[in-house]
Design a protein around this motif. Structure first.
Motif, PDB file in Angstrom:
ATOM      1  N   PRO A 110     105.220  42.012  33.872  1.00  0.00           N
ATOM      2  CA  PRO A 110     105.325  42.680  35.173  1.00  0.00           C
ATOM      3  C   PRO A 110     104.043  42.577  36.000  1.00  0.00           C
ATOM      4  N   TYR A 111     102.894  42.803  35.348  1.00  0.00           N
ATOM      5  CA  TYR A 111     101.643  42.712  36.097  1.00  0.00           C
ATOM      6  C   TYR A 111     101.353  41.252  36.469  1.00  0.00           C
ATOM      7  N   ALA A 169     100.718  40.071  40.252  1.00  0.00           N
ATOM      8  CA  ALA A 169      99.592  39.184  40.552  1.00  0.00           C
ATOM      9  C   ALA A 169     100.059  37.923  41.284  1.00  0.00           C
ATOM     10  N   SER A 170     101.216  37.397  40.879  1.00  0.00           N
ATOM     11  CA  SER A 170     101.707  36.148  41.480  1.00  0.00           C
ATOM     12  C   SER A 170     101.999  36.293  42.968  1.00  0.00           C
ATOM     13  N   SER A 174     102.940  50.765  40.569  1.00  0.00           N
ATOM     14  CA  SER A 174     101.967  49.776  41.061  1.00  0.00           C
ATOM     15  C   SER A 174     102.594  48.908  42.148  1.00  0.00           C
ATOM     16  N   ALA A 175     103.829  48.483  41.905  1.00  0.00           N
ATOM     17  CA  ALA A 175     104.532  47.662  42.903  1.00  0.00           C
ATOM     18  C   ALA A 175     104.690  48.437  44.213  1.00  0.00           C
ATOM     19  N   THR A 176     105.117  49.678  44.106  1.00  0.00           N
ATOM     20  CA  THR A 176     105.324  50.505  45.299  1.00  0.00           C
ATOM     21  C   THR A 176     104.025  50.674  46.087  1.00  0.00           C
ATOM     22  N   LEU A 177     102.937  50.970  45.358  1.00  0.00           N
ATOM     23  CA  LEU A 177     101.657  51.230  46.034  1.00  0.00           C
ATOM     24  C   LEU A 177     101.129  49.988  46.746  1.00  0.00           C
ATOM     25  N   TYR A 178     101.538  48.804  46.265  1.00  0.00           N
ATOM     26  CA  TYR A 178     101.100  47.559  46.910  1.00  0.00           C
ATOM     27  C   TYR A 178     102.213  46.916  47.744  1.00  0.00           C
ATOM     28  N   GLY A 237      94.181  41.358  34.132  1.00  0.00           N
ATOM     29  CA  GLY A 237      94.978  42.420  34.735  1.00  0.00           C
ATOM     30  C   GLY A 237      95.056  42.351  36.244  1.00  0.00           C
ATOM     31  N   PHE A 238      96.204  42.735  36.760  1.00  0.00           N
ATOM     32  CA  PHE A 238      96.377  42.847  38.210  1.00  0.00           C
ATOM     33  C   PHE A 238      95.374  43.864  38.766  1.00  0.00           C
TER      34      PHE A 238
END
Lengths: 200, 200
Positions: free
Chosen positions: B14-15, B19-20, B70-74, B184-185
Protein backbone atom coordinates in the motif's frame (compact mmCIF):
# COMPACT_ATOMS: atom_id res chain seq x y z
CA UNK A 1 -13.75 19.78 23.48
CA UNK A 2 -10.04 19.72 22.79
CA UNK A 3 -8.60 16.75 24.66
CA UNK A 4 -4.96 16.29 25.60
CA UNK A 5 -2.61 14.29 23.37
CA UNK A 6 -1.91 10.88 24.91
CA UNK A 7 1.78 10.29 24.28
CA UNK A 8 3.14 6.75 24.87
CA UNK A 9 6.88 6.11 24.75
CA UNK A 10 9.69 3.81 25.86
CA UNK A 11 12.81 5.61 27.11
CA UNK A 12 14.94 3.35 24.92
CA UNK A 13 13.16 4.42 21.73
CA UNK A 14 15.11 6.83 19.47
CA UNK A 15 11.97 7.95 17.65
CA UNK A 16 10.29 8.30 21.05
CA UNK A 17 13.09 10.68 22.04
CA UNK A 18 12.74 12.69 18.82
CA UNK A 19 9.00 12.89 19.46
CA UNK A 20 9.55 14.03 23.05
CA UNK A 21 11.38 17.11 21.80
CA UNK A 22 8.54 18.17 19.47
CA UNK A 23 5.24 16.96 20.86
CA UNK A 24 4.51 19.87 23.18
CA UNK A 25 4.97 22.36 20.35
CA UNK A 26 2.78 20.26 18.06
CA UNK A 27 0.06 20.02 20.71
CA UNK A 28 0.31 23.77 21.36
CA UNK A 29 -0.37 24.48 17.66
CA UNK A 30 -3.86 23.15 18.35
CA UNK A 31 -4.22 24.49 21.90
CA UNK A 32 -3.68 21.03 23.34
CA UNK A 33 -1.55 19.67 26.12
CA UNK A 34 0.26 16.37 26.49
CA UNK A 35 -0.29 13.41 28.81
CA UNK A 36 3.02 11.55 29.15
CA UNK A 37 2.69 7.76 29.39
CA UNK A 38 5.85 5.70 29.94
CA UNK A 39 5.53 2.17 28.55
CA UNK A 40 7.82 -0.82 28.11
CA UNK A 41 8.22 -2.24 24.61
CA UNK A 42 9.37 -5.65 25.88
CA UNK A 43 5.89 -7.06 26.58
CA UNK A 44 4.57 -5.57 23.34
CA UNK A 45 7.31 -7.08 21.18
CA UNK A 46 6.59 -10.40 22.89
CA UNK A 47 2.91 -10.17 21.88
CA UNK A 48 3.87 -9.38 18.30
CA UNK A 49 6.71 -11.89 18.00
CA UNK A 50 8.87 -8.90 17.18
CA UNK A 51 12.32 -7.69 18.24
CA UNK A 52 14.13 -4.39 18.75
CA UNK A 53 14.62 -2.68 15.37
CA UNK A 54 18.39 -2.84 15.43
CA UNK A 55 18.35 -6.62 15.96
CA UNK A 56 16.46 -7.23 12.71
CA UNK A 57 18.63 -8.21 9.71
CA UNK A 58 18.86 -5.53 6.99
CA UNK A 59 16.41 -3.24 8.82
CA UNK A 60 18.77 -2.84 11.78
CA UNK A 61 21.57 -1.19 9.80
CA UNK A 62 19.14 1.16 8.12
CA UNK A 63 17.49 2.03 11.43
CA UNK A 64 20.75 3.20 13.01
CA UNK A 65 21.34 5.42 9.98
CA UNK A 66 17.79 6.75 10.01
CA UNK A 67 17.80 7.64 13.75
CA UNK A 68 20.70 10.00 13.25
CA UNK A 69 19.55 11.37 9.90
CA UNK A 70 16.02 12.03 11.20
CA UNK A 71 17.50 13.96 14.12
CA UNK A 72 19.75 15.97 11.81
CA UNK A 73 16.93 16.82 9.40
CA UNK A 74 14.84 18.14 12.31
CA UNK A 75 17.76 19.89 14.06
CA UNK A 76 17.54 17.72 17.15
CA UNK A 77 20.74 16.83 19.05
CA UNK A 78 21.40 13.07 18.82
CA UNK A 79 24.29 10.79 19.73
CA UNK A 80 23.67 7.08 19.17
CA UNK A 81 24.01 5.47 22.62
CA UNK A 82 26.76 2.86 22.79
CA UNK A 83 24.64 0.59 24.97
CA UNK A 84 21.44 0.20 23.04
CA UNK A 85 18.74 -0.78 23.61
CA UNK A 86 18.77 -0.87 27.40
CA UNK A 87 16.35 -1.72 30.19
CA UNK A 88 14.09 1.21 30.93
CA UNK A 89 12.15 -0.31 33.80
CA UNK A 90 13.78 1.94 36.44
CA UNK A 91 13.14 5.10 34.41
CA UNK A 92 9.56 4.10 33.63
CA UNK A 93 8.83 3.32 37.29
CA UNK A 94 10.34 6.62 38.37
CA UNK A 95 8.21 8.57 35.91
CA UNK A 96 5.14 6.56 36.90
CA UNK A 97 5.68 7.59 40.53
CA UNK A 98 6.30 11.23 39.62
CA UNK A 99 3.05 11.32 37.62
CA UNK A 100 1.22 10.68 40.90
CA UNK A 101 3.42 12.48 43.40
CA UNK A 102 4.49 15.55 41.42
CA UNK A 103 2.52 15.62 38.17
CA UNK A 104 3.72 19.12 37.27
CA UNK A 105 7.26 17.72 36.95
CA UNK A 106 6.31 14.81 34.68
CA UNK A 107 7.13 16.42 31.34
CA UNK A 108 10.41 18.01 32.37
CA UNK A 109 11.59 14.80 34.07
CA UNK A 110 10.69 12.67 31.04
CA UNK A 111 12.48 15.03 28.66
CA UNK A 112 15.53 15.11 30.95
CA UNK A 113 15.78 11.30 30.89
CA UNK A 114 15.42 11.11 27.12
CA UNK A 115 17.98 13.85 26.60
CA UNK A 116 20.50 12.26 28.95
CA UNK A 117 20.32 8.99 27.05
CA UNK A 118 20.11 10.18 23.46
CA UNK A 119 22.04 13.44 23.50
CA UNK A 120 24.45 13.26 26.45
CA UNK A 121 25.74 9.70 26.31
CA UNK A 122 24.48 8.79 29.77
CA UNK A 123 23.30 5.27 30.48
CA UNK A 124 19.93 5.67 32.16
CA UNK A 125 19.27 1.98 32.84
CA UNK A 126 19.92 1.93 36.59
CA UNK A 127 18.09 3.58 39.46
CA UNK A 128 21.08 5.69 40.56
CA UNK A 129 21.33 7.36 37.12
CA UNK A 130 17.60 8.03 37.09
CA UNK A 131 17.73 9.55 40.57
CA UNK A 132 20.60 11.84 39.58
CA UNK A 133 18.45 13.16 36.74
CA UNK A 134 15.53 13.53 39.14
CA UNK A 135 17.69 15.71 41.37
CA UNK A 136 18.52 17.95 38.38
CA UNK A 137 14.77 18.23 37.74
CA UNK A 138 14.24 19.47 41.29
CA UNK A 139 12.61 16.29 42.59
CA UNK A 140 13.15 14.95 46.10
CA UNK A 141 15.31 11.90 45.46
CA UNK A 142 14.77 10.33 48.89
CA UNK A 143 11.03 10.31 48.34
CA UNK A 144 11.44 9.14 44.73
CA UNK A 145 13.89 6.34 45.60
CA UNK A 146 11.28 4.98 47.99
CA UNK A 147 8.35 5.64 45.68
CA UNK A 148 9.75 4.04 42.54
CA UNK A 149 10.50 0.84 44.45
CA UNK A 150 7.01 0.41 45.87
CA UNK A 151 4.82 -2.45 44.70
CA UNK A 152 2.00 -0.01 44.02
CA UNK A 153 4.24 1.85 41.54
CA UNK A 154 5.34 -1.36 39.84
CA UNK A 155 1.71 -2.44 39.54
CA UNK A 156 0.64 0.93 38.20
CA UNK A 157 3.26 0.74 35.44
CA UNK A 158 2.26 -2.83 34.57
CA UNK A 159 -1.36 -1.75 34.38
CA UNK A 160 -0.37 1.22 32.24
CA UNK A 161 1.36 -1.06 29.74
CA UNK A 162 -1.58 -3.48 29.68
CA UNK A 163 -4.07 -0.65 29.16
CA UNK A 164 -1.92 0.80 26.40
CA UNK A 165 -1.92 -2.55 24.59
CA UNK A 166 -5.68 -2.87 25.01
CA UNK A 167 -5.94 0.52 23.38
CA UNK A 168 -3.84 -0.72 20.45
CA UNK A 169 -0.40 0.64 21.33
CA UNK A 170 2.39 -1.56 19.94
CA UNK A 171 5.35 0.75 19.47
CA UNK A 172 7.03 4.00 20.46
CA UNK A 173 6.20 6.79 20.02
CA UNK A 174 2.46 6.26 19.89
CA UNK A 175 0.04 9.17 20.14
CA UNK A 176 -3.72 9.31 20.49
CA UNK A 177 -5.42 12.52 19.46
CA UNK A 178 -9.14 12.41 20.28
CA UNK A 179 -8.78 8.60 20.24
CA UNK A 180 -7.26 8.60 16.75
CA UNK A 181 -4.06 6.49 16.83
CA UNK A 182 -0.75 7.66 15.31
CA UNK A 183 2.39 5.52 15.45
CA UNK A 184 5.81 7.00 14.89
CA UNK A 185 7.61 10.33 14.90
CA UNK A 186 7.01 10.29 11.15
CA UNK A 187 3.27 10.61 11.80
CA UNK A 188 3.57 14.05 13.39
CA UNK A 189 2.82 15.64 10.03
CA UNK A 190 -0.20 13.36 9.70
CA UNK A 191 -1.44 14.52 13.12
CA UNK A 192 -1.19 18.08 11.87
CA UNK A 193 -3.00 17.33 8.60
CA UNK A 194 -5.62 15.24 10.39
CA UNK A 195 -6.43 17.91 12.98
CA UNK A 196 -6.66 20.58 10.28
CA UNK A 197 -9.07 18.38 8.32
CA UNK A 198 -11.20 17.85 11.44
CA UNK A 199 -11.43 21.59 11.95
CA UNK A 200 -12.90 22.20 8.48
CA UNK B 1 25.69 15.12 -11.33
CA UNK B 2 22.02 14.62 -10.55
CA UNK B 3 21.33 10.89 -10.66
CA UNK B 4 17.94 9.27 -11.06
CA UNK B 5 15.93 8.17 -8.03
CA UNK B 6 16.05 4.38 -7.66
CA UNK B 7 12.53 3.40 -6.61
CA UNK B 8 11.98 -0.18 -5.34
CA UNK B 9 8.46 -1.45 -4.72
CA UNK B 10 6.27 -4.53 -4.42
CA UNK B 11 2.91 -4.26 -6.20
CA UNK B 12 1.18 -5.57 -3.08
CA UNK B 13 2.51 -2.74 -0.92
CA UNK B 14 0.00 0.00 0.00
CA UNK B 15 2.73 2.49 0.87
CA UNK B 16 4.47 1.49 -2.37
CA UNK B 17 1.30 2.45 -4.23
CA UNK B 18 1.03 5.79 -2.41
CA UNK B 19 4.69 6.43 -3.27
CA UNK B 20 4.09 5.55 -6.93
CA UNK B 21 1.59 8.39 -7.23
CA UNK B 22 4.02 11.02 -5.87
CA UNK B 23 7.57 10.00 -6.67
CA UNK B 24 7.80 11.50 -10.15
CA UNK B 25 6.67 14.89 -8.87
CA UNK B 26 9.13 14.67 -5.97
CA UNK B 27 11.97 13.77 -8.32
CA UNK B 28 10.98 16.57 -10.69
CA UNK B 29 11.29 19.12 -7.85
CA UNK B 30 15.00 18.39 -7.99
CA UNK B 31 15.27 17.87 -11.77
CA UNK B 32 15.56 14.14 -11.32
CA UNK B 33 13.91 11.18 -12.96
CA UNK B 34 12.87 7.81 -11.59
CA UNK B 35 14.16 4.29 -12.21
CA UNK B 36 11.32 1.85 -11.42
CA UNK B 37 12.46 -1.42 -9.79
CA UNK B 38 9.83 -4.10 -9.12
CA UNK B 39 10.82 -6.34 -6.21
CA UNK B 40 9.19 -9.16 -4.24
CA UNK B 41 8.90 -8.75 -0.48
CA UNK B 42 8.57 -12.50 0.14
CA UNK B 43 12.29 -13.32 0.00
CA UNK B 44 13.10 -10.19 2.04
CA UNK B 45 10.64 -11.01 4.82
CA UNK B 46 12.13 -14.50 4.89
CA UNK B 47 15.61 -13.05 5.43
CA UNK B 48 14.32 -10.84 8.25
CA UNK B 49 12.06 -13.43 9.89
CA UNK B 50 9.27 -10.94 9.27
CA UNK B 51 5.71 -11.13 7.94
CA UNK B 52 3.27 -8.96 6.00
CA UNK B 53 2.25 -5.97 8.14
CA UNK B 54 -1.40 -6.93 8.38
CA UNK B 55 -0.53 -10.38 9.75
CA UNK B 56 1.26 -8.95 12.78
CA UNK B 57 -0.82 -8.78 15.99
CA UNK B 58 -1.75 -5.22 17.07
CA UNK B 59 0.25 -3.66 14.22
CA UNK B 60 -1.98 -5.24 11.58
CA UNK B 61 -5.15 -3.47 12.67
CA UNK B 62 -3.37 -0.15 12.87
CA UNK B 63 -1.75 -0.67 9.46
CA UNK B 64 -5.10 -1.14 7.70
CA UNK B 65 -6.31 2.09 9.30
CA UNK B 66 -3.12 3.95 8.43
CA UNK B 67 -3.11 2.90 4.74
CA UNK B 68 -6.48 4.53 4.19
CA UNK B 69 -5.81 7.56 6.38
CA UNK B 70 -2.44 8.24 4.73
CA UNK B 71 -4.13 8.15 1.33
CA UNK B 72 -6.88 10.50 2.50
CA UNK B 73 -4.43 12.98 4.03
CA UNK B 74 -2.51 13.14 0.74
CA UNK B 75 -5.64 13.17 -1.47
CA UNK B 76 -4.79 9.86 -3.13
CA UNK B 77 -7.63 7.50 -4.18
CA UNK B 78 -7.50 4.30 -2.11
CA UNK B 79 -9.79 1.32 -1.65
CA UNK B 80 -8.43 -1.44 0.61
CA UNK B 81 -8.25 -4.55 -1.61
CA UNK B 82 -10.37 -7.43 -0.33
CA UNK B 83 -7.72 -9.97 -1.24
CA UNK B 84 -4.61 -8.70 0.45
CA UNK B 85 -1.75 -9.24 0.29
CA UNK B 86 -1.54 -11.16 -2.99
CA UNK B 87 1.15 -12.72 -5.15
CA UNK B 88 2.78 -10.12 -7.34
CA UNK B 89 5.14 -12.40 -9.22
CA UNK B 90 3.24 -12.11 -12.53
CA UNK B 91 3.09 -8.32 -12.32
CA UNK B 92 6.75 -8.02 -11.35
CA UNK B 93 7.82 -10.31 -14.20
CA UNK B 94 5.71 -8.36 -16.67
CA UNK B 95 7.26 -5.06 -15.59
CA UNK B 96 10.72 -6.61 -15.66
CA UNK B 97 10.16 -7.60 -19.27
CA UNK B 98 8.76 -4.20 -20.22
CA UNK B 99 11.80 -2.47 -18.71
CA UNK B 100 13.90 -4.21 -21.37
CA UNK B 101 11.51 -4.37 -24.29
CA UNK B 102 9.70 -1.03 -24.01
CA UNK B 103 11.45 1.02 -21.30
CA UNK B 104 9.49 4.17 -22.16
CA UNK B 105 6.30 2.41 -20.99
CA UNK B 106 7.72 1.23 -17.65
CA UNK B 107 6.40 4.05 -15.46
CA UNK B 108 2.93 4.21 -16.95
CA UNK B 109 2.53 0.42 -16.83
CA UNK B 110 3.70 0.27 -13.19
CA UNK B 111 1.32 3.06 -12.16
CA UNK B 112 -1.53 1.37 -14.01
CA UNK B 113 -1.00 -1.89 -12.12
CA UNK B 114 -0.80 -0.15 -8.75
CA UNK B 115 -3.91 1.90 -9.48
CA UNK B 116 -5.91 -1.12 -10.62
CA UNK B 117 -5.15 -2.95 -7.39
CA UNK B 118 -5.39 -0.14 -4.84
CA UNK B 119 -7.95 2.21 -6.36
CA UNK B 120 -10.11 0.11 -8.69
CA UNK B 121 -10.63 -3.11 -6.78
CA UNK B 122 -9.01 -5.30 -9.42
CA UNK B 123 -7.09 -8.40 -8.40
CA UNK B 124 -3.79 -8.16 -10.25
CA UNK B 125 -2.33 -11.48 -9.09
CA UNK B 126 -2.75 -13.49 -12.31
CA UNK B 127 -1.15 -13.08 -15.72
CA UNK B 128 -4.46 -12.44 -17.53
CA UNK B 129 -5.23 -9.43 -15.34
CA UNK B 130 -1.74 -8.05 -15.83
CA UNK B 131 -2.00 -8.48 -19.61
CA UNK B 132 -5.34 -6.66 -19.69
CA UNK B 133 -3.67 -3.70 -17.97
CA UNK B 134 -0.77 -3.94 -20.39
CA UNK B 135 -3.23 -3.62 -23.27
CA UNK B 136 -4.66 -0.46 -21.71
CA UNK B 137 -1.10 0.89 -21.51
CA UNK B 138 -0.64 0.33 -25.24
CA UNK B 139 1.67 -2.66 -24.91
CA UNK B 140 1.63 -5.62 -27.31
CA UNK B 141 0.12 -8.35 -25.15
CA UNK B 142 1.17 -11.23 -27.39
CA UNK B 143 4.79 -10.21 -27.12
CA UNK B 144 4.44 -9.54 -23.39
CA UNK B 145 2.70 -12.85 -22.64
CA UNK B 146 5.66 -14.61 -24.21
CA UNK B 147 8.26 -12.32 -22.67
CA UNK B 148 7.05 -12.44 -19.08
CA UNK B 149 7.10 -16.25 -19.16
CA UNK B 150 10.67 -16.56 -20.39
CA UNK B 151 13.35 -17.98 -18.11
CA UNK B 152 15.55 -14.99 -18.84
CA UNK B 153 12.84 -12.67 -17.46
CA UNK B 154 12.35 -14.81 -14.35
CA UNK B 155 16.10 -14.80 -13.77
CA UNK B 156 16.37 -11.08 -14.29
CA UNK B 157 13.70 -10.44 -11.65
CA UNK B 158 15.39 -12.83 -9.22
CA UNK B 159 18.68 -11.07 -9.79
CA UNK B 160 16.99 -7.70 -9.30
CA UNK B 161 15.64 -8.80 -5.91
CA UNK B 162 19.02 -10.21 -4.85
CA UNK B 163 20.81 -7.03 -5.90
CA UNK B 164 18.27 -4.91 -4.07
CA UNK B 165 18.87 -6.88 -0.88
CA UNK B 166 22.63 -6.55 -1.30
CA UNK B 167 22.10 -2.84 -1.53
CA UNK B 168 20.14 -2.89 1.74
CA UNK B 169 16.54 -2.90 0.50
CA UNK B 170 14.20 -4.67 2.95
CA UNK B 171 10.80 -3.10 2.40
CA UNK B 172 8.53 -1.18 0.04
CA UNK B 173 8.74 1.58 -0.97
CA UNK B 174 12.49 1.97 -0.80
CA UNK B 175 14.25 4.83 -2.57
CA UNK B 176 17.92 5.57 -3.14
CA UNK B 177 18.83 9.15 -3.90
CA UNK B 178 22.53 9.45 -4.75
CA UNK B 179 22.99 6.16 -2.86
CA UNK B 180 21.32 7.53 0.28
CA UNK B 181 18.62 5.02 1.41
CA UNK B 182 15.07 6.05 2.34
CA UNK B 183 12.47 3.52 3.43
CA UNK B 184 8.78 4.33 3.40
CA UNK B 185 6.33 6.76 1.87
CA UNK B 186 6.73 8.68 5.14
CA UNK B 187 10.34 9.42 4.19
CA UNK B 188 9.41 11.50 1.16
CA UNK B 189 9.61 14.64 3.28
CA UNK B 190 13.02 13.50 4.50
CA UNK B 191 14.19 13.09 0.89
CA UNK B 192 13.12 16.66 0.27
CA UNK B 193 14.87 18.01 3.39
CA UNK B 194 17.96 15.91 2.70
CA UNK B 195 18.33 17.09 -0.90
CA UNK B 196 17.85 20.70 0.14
CA UNK B 197 20.56 20.30 2.79
CA UNK B 198 22.92 18.77 0.20
CA UNK B 199 22.37 21.76 -2.07
CA UNK B 200 23.48 24.26 0.56
Amino acid sequence: MATNFDFYFDFSSPYGYLASTQIEALAAEFDRQVNWHPILLGPMFKAMGSAPLVDIPLKGVYALHDFKRSATLYDIPYVQPQEFPISTVAAARALTYVQQAAPEKTASFAKKIFQAYFAEQQNISNAAAVLALAAETGLDTTVLADGMGRDSTKERLKLGVAQAMERGVFGSPFVFVDNEPFWGFDRFDHIRKWLRAQAQ
